[in-house]
Design an enzyme around this catalytic site. Structure first.
Site, PDB file in Angstrom:
ATOM      1  N   ASP A  40       0.841  -1.203   0.000  1.00  0.00           N
ATOM      2  CA  ASP A  40       0.000   0.000   0.000  1.00  0.00           C
ATOM      3  C   ASP A  40       0.876   1.253   0.000  1.00  0.00           C
ATOM      4  O   ASP A  40       0.642   2.219  -0.754  1.00  0.00           O
ATOM      5  CB  ASP A  40      -0.911  -0.046   1.230  1.00  0.00           C
ATOM      6  CG  ASP A  40      -2.110   0.874   1.145  1.00  0.00           C
ATOM      7  OD1 ASP A  40      -2.369   1.448   0.072  1.00  0.00           O
ATOM      8  OD2 ASP A  40      -2.800   1.015   2.170  1.00  0.00           O
ATOM      9  N   ARG A  85     -10.352   9.972 -11.971  1.00  0.00           N
ATOM     10  CA  ARG A  85      -9.646  10.020 -10.672  1.00  0.00           C
ATOM     11  C   ARG A  85      -9.043   8.665 -10.300  1.00  0.00           C
ATOM     12  O   ARG A  85      -8.396   8.541  -9.248  1.00  0.00           O
ATOM     13  CB  ARG A  85     -10.623  10.457  -9.580  1.00  0.00           C
ATOM     14  CG  ARG A  85     -11.117  11.900  -9.749  1.00  0.00           C
ATOM     15  CD  ARG A  85     -12.254  12.178  -8.766  1.00  0.00           C
ATOM     16  NE  ARG A  85     -11.927  11.748  -7.435  1.00  0.00           N
ATOM     17  CZ  ARG A  85     -12.798  11.121  -6.613  1.00  0.00           C
ATOM     18  NH1 ARG A  85     -14.047  10.904  -6.984  1.00  0.00           N
ATOM     19  NH2 ARG A  85     -12.424  10.736  -5.419  1.00  0.00           N
ATOM     20  N   LYS A  86      -9.256   7.664 -11.135  1.00  0.00           N
ATOM     21  CA  LYS A  86      -8.786   6.310 -10.794  1.00  0.00           C
ATOM     22  C   LYS A  86      -7.337   6.125 -11.258  1.00  0.00           C
ATOM     23  O   LYS A  86      -7.006   6.439 -12.391  1.00  0.00           O
ATOM     24  CB  LYS A  86      -9.685   5.260 -11.446  1.00  0.00           C
ATOM     25  CG  LYS A  86     -11.102   5.300 -10.900  1.00  0.00           C
ATOM     26  CD  LYS A  86     -11.979   4.210 -11.483  1.00  0.00           C
ATOM     27  CE  LYS A  86     -12.345   4.490 -12.922  1.00  0.00           C
ATOM     28  NZ  LYS A  86     -13.360   3.546 -13.419  1.00  0.00           N
TER      29      LYS A  86
HETATM   30  C1  3IX Z   1      -4.505  18.599   2.852  1.00  0.00           C
HETATM   31  C2  3IX Z   1      -3.670  17.493   3.316  1.00  0.00           C
HETATM   32  C3  3IX Z   1      -3.285  16.475   2.295  1.00  0.00           C
HETATM   33  C4  3IX Z   1      -2.363  15.490   2.920  1.00  0.00           C
HETATM   34  C5  3IX Z   1      -2.110  14.335   1.995  1.00  0.00           C
HETATM   35  C6  3IX Z   1      -1.190  13.474   2.629  1.00  0.00           C
HETATM   36  C7  3IX Z   1      -0.918  12.239   2.202  1.00  0.00           C
HETATM   37  C8  3IX Z   1      -1.670  11.503   1.117  1.00  0.00           C
HETATM   38  C9  3IX Z   1      -1.040  11.652  -0.195  1.00  0.00           C
HETATM   39  C10 3IX Z   1      -0.371  10.702  -0.838  1.00  0.00           C
HETATM   40  C11 3IX Z   1      -0.099   9.399  -0.231  1.00  0.00           C
HETATM   41  C12 3IX Z   1       1.108   8.801  -0.804  1.00  0.00           C
HETATM   42  C13 3IX Z   1       1.794   7.848  -0.148  1.00  0.00           C
HETATM   43  C14 3IX Z   1       1.334   7.359   1.159  1.00  0.00           C
HETATM   44  C15 3IX Z   1       1.532   5.966   1.330  1.00  0.00           C
HETATM   45  C16 3IX Z   1       0.558   5.058   1.190  1.00  0.00           C
HETATM   46  C17 3IX Z   1      -0.817   5.391   0.864  1.00  0.00           C
HETATM   47  C18 3IX Z   1      -1.752   4.753   1.844  1.00  0.00           C
HETATM   48  C19 3IX Z   1      -3.132   5.119   1.442  1.00  0.00           C
HETATM   49  C20 3IX Z   1      -4.138   4.586   2.376  1.00  0.00           C
HETATM   50  O1  3IX Z   1      -3.963   3.663   3.090  1.00  0.00           O
HETATM   51  S1  3IX Z   1      -5.639   5.385   2.349  1.00  0.00           S
HETATM   52  C21 3IX Z   1      -6.580   4.555   3.624  1.00  0.00           C
HETATM   53  C22 3IX Z   1      -7.486   3.511   3.097  1.00  0.00           C
HETATM   54  N1  3IX Z   1      -8.431   4.026   2.169  1.00  0.00           N
HETATM   55  C23 3IX Z   1      -9.459   4.786   2.530  1.00  0.00           C
HETATM   56  O2  3IX Z   1      -9.631   5.150   3.660  1.00  0.00           O
HETATM   57  C24 3IX Z   1     -10.444   5.156   1.426  1.00  0.00           C
HETATM   58  C25 3IX Z   1     -11.845   5.108   1.951  1.00  0.00           C
HETATM   59  N2  3IX Z   1     -12.761   5.255   0.834  1.00  0.00           N
HETATM   60  C26 3IX Z   1     -13.111   6.475   0.366  1.00  0.00           C
HETATM   61  O3  3IX Z   1     -12.801   7.500   0.940  1.00  0.00           O
HETATM   62  C27 3IX Z   1     -13.937   6.482  -0.885  1.00  0.00           C
HETATM   63  O4  3IX Z   1     -14.594   5.283  -1.068  1.00  0.00           O
HETATM   64  C28 3IX Z   1     -13.050   6.781  -2.145  1.00  0.00           C
HETATM   65  C29 3IX Z   1     -12.381   8.181  -1.980  1.00  0.00           C
HETATM   66  C30 3IX Z   1     -11.993   5.706  -2.349  1.00  0.00           C
HETATM   67  C31 3IX Z   1     -13.966   6.813  -3.372  1.00  0.00           C
HETATM   68  O5  3IX Z   1     -15.103   7.586  -3.058  1.00  0.00           O
HETATM   69  P1  3IX Z   1     -15.501   8.841  -3.957  1.00  0.00           P
HETATM   70  O6  3IX Z   1     -16.893   9.219  -3.550  1.00  0.00           O
HETATM   71  O7  3IX Z   1     -14.455   9.882  -3.928  1.00  0.00           O
HETATM   72  O8  3IX Z   1     -15.461   8.270  -5.426  1.00  0.00           O
HETATM   73  P2  3IX Z   1     -16.626   7.572  -6.265  1.00  0.00           P
HETATM   74  O9  3IX Z   1     -17.412   6.612  -5.444  1.00  0.00           O
HETATM   75  O10 3IX Z   1     -17.352   8.658  -6.978  1.00  0.00           O
HETATM   76  O11 3IX Z   1     -15.784   6.715  -7.315  1.00  0.00           O
HETATM   77  C32 3IX Z   1     -14.966   7.319  -8.298  1.00  0.00           C
HETATM   78  C33 3IX Z   1     -14.598   6.237  -9.285  1.00  0.00           C
HETATM   79  O12 3IX Z   1     -13.826   5.230  -8.602  1.00  0.00           O
HETATM   80  C34 3IX Z   1     -14.493   3.947  -8.638  1.00  0.00           C
HETATM   81  N3  3IX Z   1     -14.259   3.274  -7.356  1.00  0.00           N
HETATM   82  C35 3IX Z   1     -14.302   3.851  -6.124  1.00  0.00           C
HETATM   83  N4  3IX Z   1     -14.006   2.951  -5.193  1.00  0.00           N
HETATM   84  C36 3IX Z   1     -13.764   1.793  -5.847  1.00  0.00           C
HETATM   85  C37 3IX Z   1     -13.394   0.501  -5.414  1.00  0.00           C
HETATM   86  N5  3IX Z   1     -13.198   0.230  -4.117  1.00  0.00           N
HETATM   87  N6  3IX Z   1     -13.231  -0.468  -6.335  1.00  0.00           N
HETATM   88  C38 3IX Z   1     -13.409  -0.196  -7.647  1.00  0.00           C
HETATM   89  N7  3IX Z   1     -13.732   1.046  -8.121  1.00  0.00           N
HETATM   90  C39 3IX Z   1     -13.927   2.008  -7.217  1.00  0.00           C
HETATM   91  C40 3IX Z   1     -15.946   4.279  -8.915  1.00  0.00           C
HETATM   92  O13 3IX Z   1     -16.590   3.191  -9.541  1.00  0.00           O
HETATM   93  C41 3IX Z   1     -15.816   5.495  -9.822  1.00  0.00           C
HETATM   94  O14 3IX Z   1     -15.473   5.039 -11.110  1.00  0.00           O
HETATM   95  P3  3IX Z   1     -15.885   5.854 -12.438  1.00  0.00           P
HETATM   96  O15 3IX Z   1     -15.098   7.123 -12.470  1.00  0.00           O
HETATM   97  O16 3IX Z   1     -15.533   4.947 -13.567  1.00  0.00           O
HETATM   98  O17 3IX Z   1     -17.363   6.077 -12.300  1.00  0.00           O
END
Ligand code: 3IX
Length: 142
Positions: A40, A85-86
């Site tokens: 991850d 966004r994917k």
């Molecule tokens: C201002 C401060 C910023 C600080 C940033 C700091 C750090 C972060 C930055 C970079 C990180 C880089 C390195 C870090 C190291 C590792 C990374 C670890 C990351 C994690 O450890 S992170 C924790 C676990 N993670 C979560 O905590 C997510 C919980 N979840 C959600 O927050 C929502 O679920 C979300 C946002 C995922 C989607 O929600 P949403 O509402 O934004 O998007 P929506 O539903 O509209 O989907 C849009 C399109 O994605 C498709 N889609 C969505 N989900 C899918 C799935 N599961 N499978 C297949 N397709 C999927 C749809 O089918 C649609 O597809 P289409 O465009 O084709 O219609």
């Protein structure tokens, strides 16, 4: 997570992980959840080239061979493509140091879907932030 990353040519990122004793799952071997965390992190890091925050939407791991404690793992990760966004990513792990080391053998593979998100995604949890980020990329302290 305590990994060291290097950014290579193109879109590939390499992460190194010392498989410490605290990462034990079954006796003598790495825990699958720890290896999943390492993927991850590595695949999330590969997304940094996009210069936008990402979160993991889906992560799928194949555990192909057991990985003993004391190994050094190399994880190579990349972006395979983006659609809106994917962000589609993949990675492989190899044991490069330790008694089971063989850089020609892939011991685990991962495919992950990341989603780019706006700052408001994290704003909701700003009152619960733990610690100070050790890098701009993430705050995992496993
Ligand atoms: C201002 C401060 C910023 C600080 C940033 C700091 C750090 C972060 C930055 C970079 C990180 C880089 C390195 C870090 C190291 C590792 C990374 C670890 C990351 C994690 O450890 S992170 C924790 C676990 N993670 C979560 O905590 C997510 C919980 N979840 C959600 O927050 C929502 O679920 C979300 C946002 C995922 C989607 O929600 P949403 O509402 O934004 O998007 P929506 O539903 O509209 O989907 C849009 C399109 O994605 C498709 N889609 C969505 N989900 C899918 C799935 N599961 N499978 C297949 N397709 C999927 C749809 O089918 C649609 O597809 P289409 O465009 O084709 O219609």
């Amino acid at each position: 997570m305590a990994m060291q990353f290097t950014f290579g040519e193109g879109l590939e990122v390499t992460g190194m992980l010392d498989v410490a004793n605290r990462y034990q799952g079954g006796p003598g071997f790495i825990h699958g959840g720890i290896l999943t965390t390492a993927f991850d992190e590595a695949q999330g890091m590969a997304c940094m080239v996009l210069r936008r925050p990402v979160v993991t939407g889906h992560l799928q791991i194949d555990f192909a061979a057991p990985i003993p404690l004391g190994s050094v793992l190399e994880l190579r990760a990349r972006i395979d493509g983006t659609v809106r966004r994917k962000v589609y990513t993949s990675a492989e792990a190899r044991i490069v140091e330790g008694p089971f080391a063989d850089p020609d053998v892939v011991v685990a593979t991962s495919r992950g879907l990341f989603l780019t998100v706006g700052a408001e995604h994290f704003d909701r949890a700003k009152d619960f932030v733990d610690g100070v980020p050790v890098s701009p990329h993430g705050t995992s302290s496993v």
